[in-house]
Design an enzyme around this catalytic site. Structure first.
Site, PDB file in Angstrom:
ATOM      1  N   ARG A 163       0.837  -1.196   0.000  1.00  0.00           N
ATOM      2  CA  ARG A 163       0.000   0.000   0.000  1.00  0.00           C
ATOM      3  C   ARG A 163       0.875   1.251   0.000  1.00  0.00           C
ATOM      4  NH1 ARG A 163      -5.881  -0.805   2.782  1.00  0.00           N
ATOM      5  NH2 ARG A 163      -6.558  -2.297   1.217  1.00  0.00           N
TER       6      ARG A 163
ATOM      7  N   GLN B 272      -1.172   2.606  -5.815  1.00  0.00           N
ATOM      8  CA  GLN B 272      -2.623   2.623  -5.630  1.00  0.00           C
ATOM      9  C   GLN B 272      -3.362   2.174  -6.877  1.00  0.00           C
ATOM     10  OE1 GLN B 272      -3.580   6.574  -4.279  1.00  0.00           O
ATOM     11  NE2 GLN B 272      -3.223   6.076  -2.127  1.00  0.00           N
TER      12      GLN B 272
ATOM     13  N   ASP C 163      -3.652  -1.743  -7.285  1.00  0.00           N
ATOM     14  CA  ASP C 163      -4.185  -2.493  -6.149  1.00  0.00           C
ATOM     15  C   ASP C 163      -5.501  -3.190  -6.493  1.00  0.00           C
ATOM     16  OD1 ASP C 163      -4.955  -3.469  -3.712  1.00  0.00           O
ATOM     17  OD2 ASP C 163      -4.977  -1.540  -2.679  1.00  0.00           O
TER      18      ASP C 163
ATOM     19  N   SER D  31      -8.322  -3.170  -3.640  1.00  0.00           N
ATOM     20  CA  SER D  31      -9.140  -1.961  -3.517  1.00  0.00           C
ATOM     21  C   SER D  31     -10.175  -1.877  -4.623  1.00  0.00           C
ATOM     22  CB  SER D  31      -8.244  -0.709  -3.538  1.00  0.00           C
ATOM     23  OG  SER D  31      -7.454  -0.642  -2.366  1.00  0.00           O
TER      24      SER D  31
ATOM     25  N   TYR E   2      -4.073  -2.057   7.274  1.00  0.00           N
ATOM     26  CA  TYR E   2      -5.002  -3.135   7.577  1.00  0.00           C
ATOM     27  C   TYR E   2      -5.207  -3.235   9.076  1.00  0.00           C
ATOM     28  CZ  TYR E   2      -4.379  -4.805   2.793  1.00  0.00           C
ATOM     29  OH  TYR E   2      -4.343  -4.907   1.426  1.00  0.00           O
TER      30      TYR E   2
END
Length: 373
Positions: free
Chosen positions: A121, A126, A129, A132, A229
């Site tokens: 992360r 981003q 990912d 996500s 997380y």
């Protein structure tokens, strides 16, 4: 550099690892792209669309012949990769903790397996990912699933025959999926509340117009883990949370649970006794059902009824919207490979930070520290 896009073989998997949009971009980088015939059917993409984007269409053998990179949603069966070059990259969601045997088979076959769900992360990662992008869709769809099973309306309605009260929805776990679930339930007109073990999410909940439900003044909270997380809670926090949730959940019509801990079974958030406290006709959607479940009695891929409450054991929720989820997933894959594309080498060359994080196998061995600890 040949990139192979295979048709998914897992039961119920309709997504595909590349779309005509990303195929065209890969071709623009100088790659040859081969797509297995019928790979995009479940995502409403015809072979002709891939061909128009510059891909070669063929059977699996032709698609894999000489491939140096194999793209997928779920990792392909290692035994079905005959023809790919030695050392070929397998780039997909590989479920490293849940399917160790497959990872060992990749290593034994000499493939370099890159698990996209291990993407760190980082700001620059981003757009790569997959967790996500797919969780966003799962959070949205979870509310629609609840609404379809709930025998009442979501919004408050004032009619000549009287008023219909708004549904009360409670979201447990405020990550990407949870935030989208909150927003979707709000758009449908529900009264929404949410909770998380990370205090930083309180403002996010409020910003979406929902009510935060948090345990206060309890020592030993370790909610914020590596990479954002959640981690397991202290015994004191667990006891306080159970008490708070029990009082709140009895008043709810819809509950969405989203809590996951990477590499470990999903934490138990809702007990049978708490389910029994809810009124008949209420609905719970357990987005963690595939990882053991947040809800006692949830069954992955099934809807069960306990104490008059419907419990939906959600499975591959993003995959039920194959067109959109494939578009996002395939962009994640393209963003990843293109970010490391070396024009002189004519192929991607990974750096240590991201490469070491996602690489599972190399040189016939499992090399990822998360699988060796």
């Amino acid at each position: 550099m040949k990139i192979a896009v295979l048709k998914e073989t897992a039961t119920g998997e309709a997504r595909v690892g590349a779309t005509p949009e990303t195929v065209k971009k890969f071709v623009g980088l100088g790659a040859d792209v081969a797509v297995e015939s019928g790979a995009g059917i479940g995502a409403s993409v015809a072979d002709a669309d891939y061909a128009a984007a510059g891909a070669t269409i063929g059977d699996r053998a032709a698609t894999l012949a000489g491939a140096e990179i194999v793209l997928g949603i779920q990792g392909p069966d290692p035994a079905a990769l005959t023809g790919a070059k030695p050392g070929a990259w397998i780039v997909a969601g590989l479920n490293p903790f849940g399917d160790r045997a497959r990872i060992e088979a990749y290593a034994a076959a000499g493939y370099e397996a890159l698990a996209m769900e291990f993407m760190p992360r980082l700001t620059r990662a981003q757009s790569m990912d997959i967790l996500s992008s797919q969780s966003n869709l799962a959070g949205y769809k979870s509310v629609l699933m609840a609404a379809a099973e709930y025998g009442r309306a979501f919004p408050m309605m004032m009619t000549a025959a009287g008023t219909v009260s708004a549904a009360r929805a409670f979201v447990m776990g405020v990550g990407v999926a949870g935030l989208q679930a909150i927003a979707t339930a709000r758009r449908l007109g529900a009264q929404v509340s949410a909770t998380d073990v990370r205090s930083a999410t309180k403002e996010q909940i409020q910003s979406l117009g929902a009510k935060p439900i948090f345990v206060e003044n309890v020592k030993g909270i370790e909610g914020e883990g590596a990479g954002g997380y959640a981690t397991e809670m202290s015994p004191e926090y667990q006891a306080a949370q159970a008490k708070l949730v029990s009082a709140h959940i009895a008043k709810q019509d819809i509950v969405i649970t989203t809590a996951l801990i990477p590499g470990r079974p999903a934490p138990r958030l809702i007990s049978d006794a708490q389910i029994a406290s809810m009124r008949a006709g209420s609905v719970i959607v357990d987005l963690a059902a595939e990882s053991g479940g947040n809800v006692e009695g949830a069954v992955s891929g099934e809807t069960v009824v306990k104490h008059g409450v419907k419990i939906i054991g959600a499975k591959n929720v993003a995959g039920t919207m194959a067109a959109d989820s494939s578009a996002l997933f395939s962009r994640n894959l393209f963003n990843f490979l293109s970010a490391f594309w070396d024009k002189e080498a004519g192929r991607p060359v990974l750096d240590e930070e991201i490469g070491d994080a996602i690489r599972l196998t190399l040189g016939g061995k499992i090399v990822n520290p998360r699988l060796l600890s």
